[in-house]
Design a protein around this motif. Structure first.
Motif, short mmCIF file in Angstrom:
data_model
loop_
_atom_site.label_atom_id
_atom_site.label_comp_id
_atom_site.label_asym_id
_atom_site.label_seq_id
_atom_site.Cartn_x
_atom_site.Cartn_y
_atom_site.Cartn_z
N LEU A 175 -3.34 -0.30 -6.39
CA LEU A 175 -4.11 -0.78 -5.26
C LEU A 175 -5.54 -1.14 -5.63
O LEU A 175 -6.04 -2.19 -5.24
N THR B 28 0.82 -1.21 0.00
CA THR B 28 0.00 0.00 0.00
C THR B 28 0.86 1.26 0.00
O THR B 28 0.41 2.33 0.42
N LEU C 265 -8.13 3.98 1.62
CA LEU C 265 -6.68 4.02 1.67
C LEU C 265 -6.29 5.32 2.37
O LEU C 265 -6.64 6.41 1.90
#
Length: 169
Positions: free
Chosen positions: A104, A49, A76
């Protein structure tokens, strides 16, 4: 979507990048600097991430660190974004954000929102995330997440959370 300058590659960080990320954060002059140990852990535990920009020789010159919120797998949270002084002004921070979120959401289709915190007066970060929202045709909401009085280690500006989403695909 913004693309990286032709002489740079956007990649996942590795543990070996931790020291360079710490240096870039330290030299940024604006980020809250975490311990060098935390950058090593980040590169180990949150590489999926996060993103790093590398020169052709593999040297990290910019990074974005983030994580998917455990309580909200649609979100996120971007922890830090920094670019080495020699590479600023080339759109690298925007390319890092775009590259990370593209990677992602391909891996985790549930992710539709990006959050970050910005202290008032950090114009560069405000512009970076406003332009990110515009590129992704997403709304932006803002509110104080952590007031200055919550920080135990001396004077600290409040942290304003920017919530950007839903992201267009």
């Amino acid at each position: 979507m913004t693309t990286a300058p032709a002489d740079l590659l956007i990649d996942r960080p590795t543990i070996a990048d931790g020291a360079a990320l710490w240096r870039i954060a330290k030299e940024s002059g604006t980020l809250d600097l975490n311990s060098s140990y935390s950058y090593l852990l980040w590169c180990r535990d949150f590489a999926a991430t996060s993103a790093v920009a590398r020169t052709e020789s593999g040297e990290p010159v910019g990074f974005v660190t983030g994580y998917v919120r455990p309580e909200d797998p649609r979100t996120l949270l971007i922890w830090q974004v920094a670019v080495d002084a020699a590479h600023r002004g080339r759109g690298l921070a925007a390319a890092l954000l775009d590259g990370l979120t593209a990677r992602l959401v391909a891996d985790r289709p549930l992710v539709t929102v990006v959050e970050t915190t910005i202290t008032p007066g950090n114009t560069a970060s405000e512009r970076l995330f406003a332009s990110y929202a515009a590129r992704h045709d997403a709304a932006v909401s803002r509110e104080v997440l952590f007031g200055a009085e919550l920080f135990p280690d001396g004077p600290h500006d409040p942290e304003v959370i920017y919530r950007i989403g839903p992201l267009s695909r």
